[in-house]
Design a protein around this motif. Structure first.
Motif, PDB file in Angstrom:
ATOM      1  N   ASN B  23       0.823  -1.217   0.000  1.00 49.99           N
ATOM      2  CA  ASN B  23       0.000   0.000   0.000  1.00 49.99           C
ATOM      3  C   ASN B  23       0.856   1.265   0.000  1.00 49.99           C
ATOM      4  O   ASN B  23       2.071   1.221   0.177  1.00 49.99           O
ATOM      5  CB  ASN B  23      -0.951  -0.020   1.216  1.00 49.99           C
ATOM      6  CG  ASN B  23      -0.214   0.164   2.521  1.00 49.99           C
ATOM      7  OD1 ASN B  23       0.933  -0.237   2.660  1.00 49.99           O
ATOM      8  ND2 ASN B  23      -0.851   0.781   3.483  1.00 49.99           N
ATOM      9  N   GLY B  24       0.208   2.379  -0.184  1.00 47.61           N
ATOM     10  CA  GLY B  24       0.892   3.668  -0.140  1.00 47.61           C
ATOM     11  C   GLY B  24       1.482   4.036  -1.490  1.00 47.61           C
ATOM     12  O   GLY B  24       0.934   3.696  -2.545  1.00 47.61           O
ATOM     13  N   MET B  46      -2.125  -2.873   5.277  1.00 49.37           N
ATOM     14  CA  MET B  46      -0.657  -2.775   5.269  1.00 49.37           C
ATOM     15  C   MET B  46      -0.012  -4.061   5.784  1.00 49.37           C
ATOM     16  O   MET B  46      -0.449  -4.626   6.788  1.00 49.37           O
ATOM     17  CB  MET B  46      -0.228  -1.584   6.142  1.00 49.37           C
ATOM     18  CG  MET B  46       1.259  -1.368   6.172  1.00 49.37           C
ATOM     19  SD  MET B  46       1.676   0.176   7.034  1.00 49.37           S
ATOM     20  CE  MET B  46       3.420  -0.108   7.286  1.00 49.37           C
ATOM     21  N   GLU B 103       7.511   6.421   3.815  1.00 50.23           N
ATOM     22  CA  GLU B 103       7.440   7.639   3.016  1.00 50.23           C
ATOM     23  C   GLU B 103       5.999   8.105   2.822  1.00 50.23           C
ATOM     24  O   GLU B 103       5.717   9.305   2.834  1.00 50.23           O
ATOM     25  CB  GLU B 103       8.124   7.415   1.652  1.00 50.23           C
ATOM     26  CG  GLU B 103       8.420   8.746   0.990  1.00 50.23           C
ATOM     27  CD  GLU B 103       9.259   8.640  -0.271  1.00 50.23           C
ATOM     28  OE1 GLU B 103       9.612   7.522  -0.683  1.00 50.23           O
ATOM     29  OE2 GLU B 103       9.544   9.701  -0.835  1.00 50.23           O
ATOM     30  N   SER B 104       5.107   7.150   2.655  1.00 48.51           N
ATOM     31  CA  SER B 104       3.710   7.505   2.366  1.00 48.51           C
ATOM     32  C   SER B 104       3.055   8.320   3.473  1.00 48.51           C
ATOM     33  O   SER B 104       2.070   9.011   3.230  1.00 48.51           O
ATOM     34  CB  SER B 104       2.890   6.235   2.140  1.00 48.51           C
ATOM     35  OG  SER B 104       3.472   5.447   1.146  1.00 48.51           O
TER      36      SER B 104
HETATM   37  C1  LIG Z   1      -2.259  -0.938   9.688  1.00 49.65           C
HETATM   38  C2  LIG Z   1      -1.800   0.348   9.117  1.00 49.65           C
HETATM   39  N1  LIG Z   1      -0.955   1.130   9.812  1.00 49.65           N
HETATM   40  C3  LIG Z   1      -0.526   2.293   9.283  1.00 49.65           C
HETATM   41  C4  LIG Z   1      -0.942   2.696   8.057  1.00 49.65           C
HETATM   42  C5  LIG Z   1      -0.486   4.015   7.457  1.00 49.65           C
HETATM   43  N2  LIG Z   1       0.462   3.798   6.369  1.00 49.65           N
HETATM   44  C6  LIG Z   1       0.086   3.784   5.069  1.00 49.65           C
HETATM   45  S1  LIG Z   1       1.354   3.546   4.023  1.00 49.65           S
HETATM   46  C7  LIG Z   1       2.447   3.473   5.296  1.00 49.65           C
HETATM   47  C8  LIG Z   1       3.910   3.361   5.053  1.00 49.65           C
HETATM   48  C9  LIG Z   1       4.320   2.143   4.322  1.00 49.65           C
HETATM   49  O1  LIG Z   1       5.722   2.085   4.418  1.00 49.65           O
HETATM   50  P1  LIG Z   1       6.617   1.339   3.364  1.00 49.65           P
HETATM   51  O2  LIG Z   1       6.131  -0.036   3.183  1.00 49.65           O
HETATM   52  O3  LIG Z   1       8.035   1.500   3.772  1.00 49.65           O
HETATM   53  O4  LIG Z   1       6.332   2.124   1.993  1.00 49.65           O
HETATM   54  P2  LIG Z   1       6.718   3.642   1.604  1.00 49.65           P
HETATM   55  O5  LIG Z   1       5.610   4.497   2.100  1.00 49.65           O
HETATM   56  O6  LIG Z   1       8.028   3.973   2.241  1.00 49.65           O
HETATM   57  O7  LIG Z   1       6.784   3.629   0.116  1.00 49.65           O
HETATM   58  C10 LIG Z   1       1.811   3.618   6.531  1.00 49.65           C
HETATM   59  C11 LIG Z   1       2.494   3.612   7.831  1.00 49.65           C
HETATM   60  C12 LIG Z   1      -1.827   1.842   7.360  1.00 49.65           C
HETATM   61  N3  LIG Z   1      -2.291   2.140   6.131  1.00 49.65           N
HETATM   62  N4  LIG Z   1      -2.241   0.702   7.909  1.00 49.65           N
END
Ligand SMILES: Cc1ncc(C[n+]2csc(CCOP(=O)(O)OP(=O)(O)O)c2C)c(N)n1
Ligand SMILES: [Mg+2]
Lengths: 183, 185
Positions: B23-24, B46, B103-104
Motif C-alpha cells: 500500500n501507499g 498494510m 514515506e507515504s
Molecule cells: C495498519 C496500518 N498502519 C498504518 C498505516 C499508514 N500507512 C500507510 S502507508 C504506510 C507506510 C508504508 O511504508 P513502506 O512499506 O516503507 O512504503 P513507503 O511508504 O516507504 O513507500 C503507513 C504507515 C496503514 N495504512 N495501515
C-alpha cells in the motif's frame, strides 16, 4: 473424544454424524480447496484432518491470523475457494484485513472461528473476546452462524450463497465439544 | 537512486506476470508508470501484500508471481517471510523497495536502516537473495532472479523522493479484483 462421537451418532437418526472427518470431507466436496489458519484446541480435530489430506485440498499453516487472511485473498484471486480456521482471539488481528481488504474488494472466504470464552466460563484471556466477538462481526457487517450438527446443511448453504453471490466472508462459530480435540 | 527511478527500471521488465503491490506510494508509482490488469493494488491492509502474493503463487504454480513491497510493509509482517520460505513456491519473486522510511505517511524513519532485510530473508530460507543500490544493477538482478527457482528476494535500497503530483489509483477496489482475476484466468 470417542464419547463425543458416539453421543452424536446416537442423536442423529436422519443426519450423518458431524465429525471432524465428515465436516472436512464435506467442505472439500463443496469445492473449498485452500485451507489455512492458526490452531485452536477446539479446531484441533479439523486441522489434523486437513494435514492428512492427500488430494487437491491443502492446509498451509499461517503464523498470524491476518497473514492467513492475506493468504486466503491470494488463493481466491488465483481461483481457489479459501477457508480460514482460527480462534476468536485472532479476530482482533483480522479486523483491519477484513475491513480494508475483503469487504471493499469483494473477496470472500469461509471463516471457521472457535468460540473461546463463551458465557464467561474460560481462562481469563478469553472472557472479553468471548463476549464481544459476535458484536464485532456484526459491527463490521460480516454475517455468521453458530454451527451445530442440526443446522449444518442449512448453514453451509447460506455460507455458500453469501460467498458466491455476495462475495462476502462468512463465519462459522464453533463451540467447544462440536468437534473432537486431539493432542 | 530515488524510489521513482527504481520503478522506472523495474516496471519495463515485467511482462504478463501478476504483481501484488504494497500500500501507499508503491501502488501509486506503479499505477502511474504503467497500469495493467494483472496489477493488484492493495490500498489498505498494510503488510499483507506478501501473504496475498504467496496465496497467488501457491494456487498458480505455473505463473511467476511478483510482490512489490516496502520496508515498512515487510517489517509489519516479518512472519510472512518465514511462511514464504517454508512453503517455498518456486515461482515467487519478492521485491522490496527499501527507502528506510514510511514515506507515504511523511517519511518517518523505519528500522530497516538497522535491520538488513536481505539478511532476514536469507536466514528464513529464501532461495536467492540479491541486494542492489545502483539503478544500473536492477535489470540484471531482476532477470537473474526471474530465471532462477524461488522463492527469491530482491532488495532495492533507494532514497526517498516520491513526487506528490503522482496520481492515485483510480480503479475501485472491486474493479481491481475483477481485472486481476480476469487477467490471471
Ligand atoms: C495498519 C496500518 N498502519 C498504518 C498505516 C499508514 N500507512 C500507510 S502507508 C504506510 C507506510 C508504508 O511504508 P513502506 O512499506 O516503507 O512504503 P513507503 O511508504 O516507504 O513507500 C503507513 C504507515 C496503514 N495504512 N495501515
Ligand atoms: Mg519505505
Amino acid at each position: 473424544m470417542v464419547v463425543n462421537v458416539i453421543s452424536k451418532i446416537g442423536k442423529g437418526l436422519n443426519v450423518t454424524a458431524l465429525t471432524s472427518q465428515s465436516f472436512i470431507e464435506r467442505l472439500i466436496q463443496e469445492d473449498y480447496k485452500f485451507f489455512t489458519g492458526v490452531p485452536c484446541s477446539l479446531l484441533s480435530g479439523l486441522i489434523y484432518e486437513l494435514e492428512d489430506q492427500k488430494g487437491e485440498a491443502r492446509y498451509v499453516p499461517s503464523v498470524r491470523e491476518d497473514a492467513a487472511v492475506g493468504l486466503c485473498v491470494g488463493a481466491y484471486l488465483a481461483g481457489s475457494m479459501p477457508v480460514l480456521l482460527m480462534q476468536n482471539s485472532g479476530l482482533g488481528y483480522c479486523l483491519n484485513a477484513f475491513t480494508s481488504l475483503n469487504l471493499i474488494y469483494k473477496i470472500p472466504a469461509l471463516v471457521i472461528m472457535s468460540w473461546r470464552g463463551k458465557a464467561g466460563k474460560d481462562a481469563p484471556e478469553h472472557i472479553i473476546m468471548g463476549d464481544i466477538d459476535q458484536a464485532l462481526l456484526k459491527t463490521a457487517g460480516m454475517e455468521y452462524s453458530i454451527l451445530s450438527e442440526e443446522n449444518c446443511d442449512e448453514v453451509l448453504k447460506k455460507a455458500k450463497q453469501k460467498i458466491c453471490d455476495e462475495k462476502l466472508p462468512y463465519t462459522l462459530i464453533i463451540e467447544k465439544g462440536l468437534f473432537d480435540e486431539r493432542h | 537512486m530515488k524510489g521513482t527511478e527504481a520503478f522506472q527500471e523495474l516496471i519495463p521488465l515485467i511482462n504478463d506476470e501478476p504483481v501484488v503491490h504494497a500500500n501507499g506510494f508503491i501502488c501509486r508509482e506503479s499505477f502511474a508508470l504503467k497500469d495493467r490488469e494483472a496489477n493488484f493494488y492493495m490500498i489498505g491492509s498494510m503488510g499483507l501484500a506478501s501473504s496475498i502474493g504467496l496465496g497467488v503463487a501457491l494456487c498458480k504454480p505455473d505463473k511467476k508471481v511478483i510482490i512489490i513491497d516496502g520496508d515498512g510493509n515487510v517489517l509489519m509482517a516479518m512472519g510472512t517471510l518465514a511462511m514464504i520460505a517454508a512453503e517455498a513456491p518456486k515461482n515467487l519473486i519478492h521485491v522490496v523497495i527499501d527507502n528506510e522510511v514510511y514515506e507515504s505517511t511523511g517519511s518517518q524513519r523505519s528500522i530497516s536502516s538497522k535491520v538488513r532485510l536481505d539478511e532476514v530473508a536469507k536466514s528464513t530460507g529464501y532461495k536467492n537473495i540479491l541486494r542492489v543500490e545502483k539503478k544500473e544493477k536492477i535489470k540484471a538482478a531482476f532477470l537473474k532472479l526471474k530465471d532462477s527457482e524461488g522463492p527469491n528476494f530482491l532488495l532495492i535500497k533507494v532514497e526517498p523522493g516520491f513526487d506528490p503530483a503522482t496520481g492515485r489509483v483510480t480503479h475501485t477496489p472491486e474493479e481491481i479484483t475483477d481485472r486481476f482475476m480476469r487477467s490471471i484466468g
